[in-house]
Structures are given as C-alpha cells and as structure tokens.
Design a protein around this motif. Structure first.
Motif, PDB file in Angstrom:
ATOM      1  N   ALA A  15       0.808  -1.216   0.000  1.00  0.00           N
ATOM      2  CA  ALA A  15       0.000   0.000   0.000  1.00  0.00           C
ATOM      3  C   ALA A  15       0.846   1.274   0.000  1.00  0.00           C
ATOM      4  O   ALA A  15       0.605   2.177  -0.781  1.00  0.00           O
ATOM      5  CB  ALA A  15      -0.943   0.008   1.199  1.00  0.00           C
ATOM      6  N   CYS A  16       1.857   1.333   0.872  1.00  0.00           N
ATOM      7  CA  CYS A  16       2.634   2.570   0.988  1.00  0.00           C
ATOM      8  C   CYS A  16       4.055   2.448   0.455  1.00  0.00           C
ATOM      9  O   CYS A  16       4.738   3.447   0.282  1.00  0.00           O
ATOM     10  CB  CYS A  16       2.668   3.052   2.433  1.00  0.00           C
ATOM     11  SG  CYS A  16       3.615   1.994   3.558  1.00  0.00           S
ATOM     12  N   GLY A  17       4.520   1.211   0.217  1.00  0.00           N
ATOM     13  CA  GLY A  17       5.851   1.014  -0.333  1.00  0.00           C
ATOM     14  C   GLY A  17       6.963   0.986   0.695  1.00  0.00           C
ATOM     15  O   GLY A  17       8.124   0.779   0.353  1.00  0.00           O
ATOM     16  N   ASP A  18       6.635   1.181   1.976  1.00  0.00           N
ATOM     17  CA  ASP A  18       7.662   1.160   3.015  1.00  0.00           C
ATOM     18  C   ASP A  18       8.173  -0.265   3.233  1.00  0.00           C
ATOM     19  O   ASP A  18       7.415  -1.230   3.125  1.00  0.00           O
ATOM     20  CB  ASP A  18       7.116   1.686   4.341  1.00  0.00           C
ATOM     21  CG  ASP A  18       6.925   3.191   4.353  1.00  0.00           C
ATOM     22  OD1 ASP A  18       7.362   3.862   3.382  1.00  0.00           O
ATOM     23  OD2 ASP A  18       6.339   3.695   5.321  1.00  0.00           O
ATOM     24  N   GLU A  19       9.448  -0.368   3.564  1.00  0.00           N
ATOM     25  CA  GLU A  19      10.021  -1.655   3.917  1.00  0.00           C
ATOM     26  C   GLU A  19       9.933  -1.784   5.431  1.00  0.00           C
ATOM     27  O   GLU A  19      10.368  -0.894   6.163  1.00  0.00           O
ATOM     28  CB  GLU A  19      11.476  -1.739   3.455  1.00  0.00           C
ATOM     29  CG  GLU A  19      12.018  -3.139   3.517  1.00  0.00           C
ATOM     30  CD  GLU A  19      13.320  -3.281   2.769  1.00  0.00           C
ATOM     31  OE1 GLU A  19      14.291  -3.704   3.412  1.00  0.00           O
ATOM     32  OE2 GLU A  19      13.343  -2.964   1.571  1.00  0.00           O
ATOM     33  N   VAL A  20       9.320  -2.871   5.900  1.00  0.00           N
ATOM     34  CA  VAL A  20       9.115  -3.064   7.332  1.00  0.00           C
ATOM     35  C   VAL A  20       9.527  -4.484   7.712  1.00  0.00           C
ATOM     36  O   VAL A  20       9.599  -5.374   6.864  1.00  0.00           O
ATOM     37  CB  VAL A  20       7.637  -2.839   7.736  1.00  0.00           C
ATOM     38  CG1 VAL A  20       7.225  -1.402   7.511  1.00  0.00           C
ATOM     39  CG2 VAL A  20       6.705  -3.767   6.995  1.00  0.00           C
ATOM     40  N   VAL A  45       1.213  -6.017   3.961  1.00  0.00           N
ATOM     41  CA  VAL A  45       0.728  -4.681   4.257  1.00  0.00           C
ATOM     42  C   VAL A  45       1.216  -4.349   5.667  1.00  0.00           C
ATOM     43  O   VAL A  45       1.055  -5.161   6.585  1.00  0.00           O
ATOM     44  CB  VAL A  45      -0.822  -4.619   4.216  1.00  0.00           C
ATOM     45  CG1 VAL A  45      -1.318  -3.226   4.520  1.00  0.00           C
ATOM     46  CG2 VAL A  45      -1.342  -5.086   2.871  1.00  0.00           C
ATOM     47  N   CYS A  46       1.832  -3.161   5.843  1.00  0.00           N
ATOM     48  CA  CYS A  46       2.292  -2.778   7.182  1.00  0.00           C
ATOM     49  C   CYS A  46       1.072  -2.616   8.089  1.00  0.00           C
ATOM     50  O   CYS A  46      -0.049  -2.414   7.621  1.00  0.00           O
ATOM     51  CB  CYS A  46       3.150  -1.519   7.138  1.00  0.00           C
ATOM     52  SG  CYS A  46       2.268   0.003   6.724  1.00  0.00           S
ATOM     53  N   LYS A  47       1.277  -2.713   9.395  1.00  0.00           N
ATOM     54  CA  LYS A  47       0.155  -2.649  10.333  1.00  0.00           C
ATOM     55  C   LYS A  47      -0.611  -1.338  10.228  1.00  0.00           C
ATOM     56  O   LYS A  47      -1.822  -1.303  10.364  1.00  0.00           O
ATOM     57  CB  LYS A  47       0.641  -2.889  11.753  1.00  0.00           C
ATOM     58  CG  LYS A  47       1.039  -4.333  11.987  1.00  0.00           C
ATOM     59  CD  LYS A  47       1.435  -4.569  13.427  1.00  0.00           C
ATOM     60  CE  LYS A  47       1.821  -6.019  13.637  1.00  0.00           C
ATOM     61  NZ  LYS A  47       2.211  -6.282  15.025  1.00  0.00           N
ATOM     62  N   SER A  48       0.088  -0.246   9.968  1.00  0.00           N
ATOM     63  CA  SER A  48      -0.573   1.050   9.834  1.00  0.00           C
ATOM     64  C   SER A  48      -1.539   1.041   8.650  1.00  0.00           C
ATOM     65  O   SER A  48      -2.702   1.442   8.778  1.00  0.00           O
ATOM     66  CB  SER A  48       0.474   2.145   9.661  1.00  0.00           C
ATOM     67  OG  SER A  48      -0.144   3.371   9.395  1.00  0.00           O
ATOM     68  N   CYS A  49      -1.079   0.594   7.496  1.00  0.00           N
ATOM     69  CA  CYS A  49      -1.949   0.542   6.306  1.00  0.00           C
ATOM     70  C   CYS A  49      -3.050  -0.496   6.477  1.00  0.00           C
ATOM     71  O   CYS A  49      -4.178  -0.283   6.037  1.00  0.00           O
ATOM     72  CB  CYS A  49      -1.118   0.239   5.057  1.00  0.00           C
ATOM     73  SG  CYS A  49      -0.053   1.612   4.542  1.00  0.00           S
ATOM     74  N   HIS A  50      -2.736  -1.616   7.133  1.00  0.00           N
ATOM     75  CA  HIS A  50      -3.729  -2.658   7.348  1.00  0.00           C
ATOM     76  C   HIS A  50      -4.912  -2.123   8.141  1.00  0.00           C
ATOM     77  O   HIS A  50      -6.070  -2.431   7.844  1.00  0.00           O
ATOM     78  CB  HIS A  50      -3.110  -3.849   8.079  1.00  0.00           C
ATOM     79  CG  HIS A  50      -4.047  -4.983   8.280  1.00  0.00           C
ATOM     80  ND1 HIS A  50      -4.767  -5.155   9.441  1.00  0.00           N
ATOM     81  CD2 HIS A  50      -4.399  -5.999   7.460  1.00  0.00           C
ATOM     82  CE1 HIS A  50      -5.519  -6.237   9.332  1.00  0.00           C
ATOM     83  NE2 HIS A  50      -5.325  -6.764   8.145  1.00  0.00           N
ATOM     84  N   GLY A  51      -4.644  -1.269   9.127  1.00  0.00           N
ATOM     85  CA  GLY A  51      -5.709  -0.689   9.935  1.00  0.00           C
ATOM     86  C   GLY A  51      -6.624   0.231   9.141  1.00  0.00           C
ATOM     87  O   GLY A  51      -7.774   0.428   9.500  1.00  0.00           O
ATOM     88  N   GLU A  52      -6.101   0.788   8.041  1.00  0.00           N
ATOM     89  CA  GLU A  52      -6.881   1.704   7.222  1.00  0.00           C
ATOM     90  C   GLU A  52      -7.664   0.989   6.116  1.00  0.00           C
ATOM     91  O   GLU A  52      -8.468   1.613   5.431  1.00  0.00           O
ATOM     92  CB  GLU A  52      -5.955   2.747   6.602  1.00  0.00           C
ATOM     93  CG  GLU A  52      -5.308   3.645   7.632  1.00  0.00           C
ATOM     94  CD  GLU A  52      -4.312   4.612   7.034  1.00  0.00           C
ATOM     95  OE1 GLU A  52      -4.260   4.737   5.799  1.00  0.00           O
ATOM     96  OE2 GLU A  52      -3.577   5.230   7.807  1.00  0.00           O
TER      97      GLU A  52
END
Length: 97
Positions: A15-20, A45-52
């Motif tokens: 979703a955001c392209g960040d590497e986590v 999907v990072c947890k932040s994007c998953h919540g959205e």
C-alpha cells in the motif's frame, strides 16, 4: 519454534511502499484465502496501512477489476465504469452517516 529459513526478515508494504520487518506486517492474499498456503507467495501490508483497509468481504472484486480492465484506462474513466457496474449489479451506493 525455529524460524523458517526461507522467510525474509523485511517485506515491502504493497500500500505505501515502506520496507518493514515481517513481524510488523500483515500477510495479504488478493484472493482472500490466506489459509491455503500450498505453493503461495504472499504480499504484505504494514500494520498502519492494514488498519486503514476496508475489512468487508470482497466477493467477486478481483473478477470485477479484471473485467473492467483496472489499470488499463485513466482513473476517472475506470472509476466511472466501476461505480456504474456496481450500482447495476448490487444497487445504489450510499454513504452511511
């Protein structure tokens, strides 16, 4: 439990392209069947994007996107066709207040 040798330490959020770190991400299966794991590779999907994300069922969504050739036309054109098709098949979309 021992960690799997074939798992990467970091993943890229689709979703955001960040590497986590893998531990800070959620597995995403575009077919909605993350439990059948044979011969699968997952996106993440990072947890932040998953919540959205919308967590409503998405029956027929992938087929509809393919049918409407998502990504093949301009965004406005696609969205117009998408809304028209969804309203024809499932009724008028109304935002809840």
């Amino acid at each position: 439990m021992w960690p799997s040798r074939n798992r990467t330490e970091t993943v890229t959020c689709l979703a955001c392209g960040d590497e986590v770190a893998r531990a800070r991400a959620r597995e995403y299966d575009k077919y909605g069947d993350r439990w059948s794991r044979d011969d699968k590779t997952f996106e993440h999907v990072c947890k932040s994007c998953h919540g959205e994300l919308c967590h409503y069922p998405r029956d027929d969504l992938e087929e509809l996107l393919v049918e409407l050739e998502a990504g093949e036309s301009e965004t406005r054109t696609f969205l117009s066709r998408y809304v028209t098709t969804v309203e024809e098949r499932y009724g008028t979309l109304e935002e809840e207040s």
